[in-house]
Design a protein around this motif. Sequence first.
Motif, PDB file in Angstrom:
ATOM      1  N   TYR A  89       0.782  -1.233   0.000  1.00 40.09           N
ATOM      2  CA  TYR A  89       0.000   0.000   0.000  1.00 40.09           C
ATOM      3  C   TYR A  89       0.814   1.284   0.000  1.00 40.09           C
ATOM      4  N   GLY A  90       2.116   1.172  -0.130  1.00 43.54           N
ATOM      5  CA  GLY A  90       2.956   2.364  -0.081  1.00 43.54           C
ATOM      6  C   GLY A  90       2.569   3.436  -1.081  1.00 43.54           C
ATOM      7  N   LYS A  91       1.987   3.040  -2.217  1.00 42.91           N
ATOM      8  CA  LYS A  91       1.585   4.002  -3.241  1.00 42.91           C
ATOM      9  C   LYS A  91       0.075   4.243  -3.254  1.00 42.91           C
ATOM     10  N   ALA A  92      -0.626   3.721  -2.271  1.00 41.60           N
ATOM     11  CA  ALA A  92      -2.072   3.949  -2.175  1.00 41.60           C
ATOM     12  C   ALA A  92      -2.336   5.419  -1.851  1.00 41.60           C
ATOM     13  N   PRO A  93      -3.460   5.970  -2.315  1.00 42.32           N
ATOM     14  CA  PRO A  93      -3.723   7.406  -2.166  1.00 42.32           C
ATOM     15  C   PRO A  93      -3.640   7.938  -0.738  1.00 42.32           C
ATOM     16  N   PHE A  94      -4.052   7.137   0.248  1.00 40.28           N
ATOM     17  CA  PHE A  94      -4.115   7.651   1.616  1.00 40.28           C
ATOM     18  C   PHE A  94      -3.132   6.959   2.557  1.00 40.28           C
ATOM     19  N   PHE A  95      -2.170   6.235   1.990  1.00 38.42           N
ATOM     20  CA  PHE A  95      -1.221   5.515   2.845  1.00 38.42           C
ATOM     21  C   PHE A  95      -0.430   6.470   3.740  1.00 38.42           C
ATOM     22  N   ASP A  96       0.122   7.510   3.165  1.00 38.54           N
ATOM     23  CA  ASP A  96       0.940   8.436   3.947  1.00 38.54           C
ATOM     24  C   ASP A  96       0.129   9.114   5.045  1.00 38.54           C
ATOM     25  N   HIS A  97      -1.150   9.268   4.816  1.00 41.02           N
ATOM     26  CA  HIS A  97      -2.014   9.936   5.795  1.00 41.02           C
ATOM     27  C   HIS A  97      -2.198   9.098   7.063  1.00 41.02           C
ATOM     28  N   TYR A  98      -2.212   7.770   6.900  1.00 44.37           N
ATOM     29  CA  TYR A  98      -2.497   6.887   8.032  1.00 44.37           C
ATOM     30  C   TYR A  98      -1.306   6.049   8.487  1.00 44.37           C
ATOM     31  N   ALA A  99      -0.257   5.998   7.687  1.00 46.32           N
ATOM     32  CA  ALA A  99       0.835   5.050   7.939  1.00 46.32           C
ATOM     33  C   ALA A  99       1.470   5.208   9.310  1.00 46.32           C
ATOM     34  N   GLY A 100       1.679   6.445   9.760  1.00 46.41           N
ATOM     35  CA  GLY A 100       2.353   6.673  11.032  1.00 46.41           C
ATOM     36  C   GLY A 100       1.661   6.002  12.198  1.00 46.41           C
ATOM     37  N   ALA A 101       0.335   6.056  12.207  1.00 53.20           N
ATOM     38  CA  ALA A 101      -0.427   5.463  13.314  1.00 53.20           C
ATOM     39  C   ALA A 101      -0.255   3.953  13.329  1.00 53.20           C
ATOM     40  N   PHE A 102      -0.268   3.339  12.163  1.00 52.79           N
ATOM     41  CA  PHE A 102      -0.107   1.889  12.104  1.00 52.79           C
ATOM     42  C   PHE A 102       1.337   1.476  12.378  1.00 52.79           C
ATOM     43  N   GLN A 174      -8.977   0.069  -5.839  1.00 55.67           N
ATOM     44  CA  GLN A 174      -7.905  -0.700  -5.214  1.00 55.67           C
ATOM     45  C   GLN A 174      -6.589  -0.416  -5.930  1.00 55.67           C
ATOM     46  N   ILE A 175      -5.504  -0.505  -5.200  1.00 53.95           N
ATOM     47  CA  ILE A 175      -4.206  -0.052  -5.676  1.00 53.95           C
ATOM     48  C   ILE A 175      -3.753  -0.771  -6.938  1.00 53.95           C
ATOM     49  N   PHE A 176      -4.136  -2.028  -7.120  1.00 51.49           N
ATOM     50  CA  PHE A 176      -3.705  -2.774  -8.304  1.00 51.49           C
ATOM     51  C   PHE A 176      -4.858  -2.993  -9.280  1.00 51.49           C
ATOM     52  N   SER A 177      -5.798  -2.064  -9.295  1.00 50.13           N
ATOM     53  CA  SER A 177      -6.988  -2.220 -10.134  1.00 50.13           C
ATOM     54  C   SER A 177      -6.663  -2.205 -11.625  1.00 50.13           C
ATOM     55  N   ASP A 178      -5.472  -1.694 -11.987  1.00 49.15           N
ATOM     56  CA  ASP A 178      -5.102  -1.658 -13.395  1.00 49.15           C
ATOM     57  C   ASP A 178      -4.651  -3.018 -13.920  1.00 49.15           C
ATOM     58  N   ARG A 179      -4.409  -3.949 -12.972  1.00 46.58           N
ATOM     59  CA  ARG A 179      -3.923  -5.266 -13.421  1.00 46.58           C
ATOM     60  C   ARG A 179      -4.735  -6.435 -12.893  1.00 46.58           C
ATOM     61  N   THR A 180      -5.546  -6.204 -11.875  1.00 40.17           N
ATOM     62  CA  THR A 180      -6.348  -7.299 -11.319  1.00 40.17           C
ATOM     63  C   THR A 180      -7.782  -6.843 -11.107  1.00 40.17           C
ATOM     64  N   PRO A 181      -8.748  -7.739 -11.259  1.00 41.23           N
ATOM     65  CA  PRO A 181     -10.144  -7.383 -10.965  1.00 41.23           C
ATOM     66  C   PRO A 181     -10.327  -7.100  -9.481  1.00 41.23           C
ATOM     67  N   CYS A 194      -6.952   2.995   0.525  1.00 43.63           N
ATOM     68  CA  CYS A 194      -7.340   3.308  -0.852  1.00 43.63           C
ATOM     69  C   CYS A 194      -8.396   4.407  -0.959  1.00 43.63           C
ATOM     70  N   GLU A 195      -9.291   4.475   0.012  1.00 39.00           N
ATOM     71  CA  GLU A 195     -10.413   5.412  -0.106  1.00 39.00           C
ATOM     72  C   GLU A 195     -10.423   6.510   0.949  1.00 39.00           C
ATOM     73  N   GLY A 196      -9.635   6.368   2.012  1.00 42.65           N
ATOM     74  CA  GLY A 196      -9.560   7.424   3.022  1.00 42.65           C
ATOM     75  C   GLY A 196     -10.911   7.774   3.614  1.00 42.65           C
ATOM     76  N   PRO A 197     -11.286   9.061   3.631  1.00 44.13           N
ATOM     77  CA  PRO A 197     -12.551   9.483   4.251  1.00 44.13           C
ATOM     78  C   PRO A 197     -13.796   8.853   3.640  1.00 44.13           C
ATOM     79  N   GLU A 198     -13.696   8.397   2.396  1.00 48.40           N
ATOM     80  CA  GLU A 198     -14.855   7.770   1.751  1.00 48.40           C
ATOM     81  C   GLU A 198     -15.103   6.351   2.251  1.00 48.40           C
ATOM     82  N   ALA A 199     -14.165   5.813   3.021  1.00 45.51           N
ATOM     83  CA  ALA A 199     -14.291   4.427   3.484  1.00 45.51           C
ATOM     84  C   ALA A 199     -15.566   4.216   4.294  1.00 45.51           C
ATOM     85  N   VAL A 200     -15.928   5.190   5.119  1.00 44.29           N
ATOM     86  CA  VAL A 200     -17.119   5.045   5.961  1.00 44.29           C
ATOM     87  C   VAL A 200     -18.373   4.888   5.112  1.00 44.29           C
TER      88      VAL A 200
END
Length: 208
Positions: A89-102, A174-181, A194-200
């Motif tokens: 998930y390093g290149k996922a849109p919201f990874f940097d936003h949440y990574a520190g907590a995890f 999803q992060i690999f949506s360009d290569r996998t269903p 992947c979705e950040g605030p839209e996850a809820v």
Amino acid sequence: MSMLLSTAYLGNVQYYTKLISGEAEIDLWENYRKQSYRNRCDILTANGACSLIVPVLHLSGQKIRTKDVRIDRSKKWRHQHWQSIVSAYGKAPFFDHYAGAFESMYATEYEFLADWNRDLLQLTLRLLHLETQVVYADSYREAVLETSDFRDALSPKPRLRRHDPAFRSMPYYQIFSDRTPFVENLSIIDLLFCEGPEAVSIIKNSIL
């Protein structure tokens, strides 16, 4: 009617639909089940879905309450899991936003699986901005109806998994949506990164 859940390691989207219903209770007094989501979660990698498994100390053939299951701290699983998450998930849109907590969670050592799962659950609910009050049973719960007992029905094993008419898997980026269903019902961190605030909204729209 209250629904019964097991503890879960970064539970999947379906698990969270039960939690936010306001009628779910987590049972730590049940006998521990191996090969379940109690100590594993599914993430999405470049090679497809992958299970991360927390190693536990469990005497073969002996029953033990889930609340008493200890993590096998002789294994270097925390570092391995975190590196797998970063790789996925390093290149996922919201990874940097949440990574520190995890990352701080994976730097912390836990003795009991239930404590680890509890703190991760509280973290994800906070990051999702959900004020859900998590209820833990104070003794073993007998299910009044089979349809209200999801302790084993939310299972990685197809033979145990039960159809849930109150849940539908809503597709999302999803992060690999360009290569996998689309791969449905992965760990909550897949949706969160992947979705950040839209996850809820996706969780809520997954409830029928």
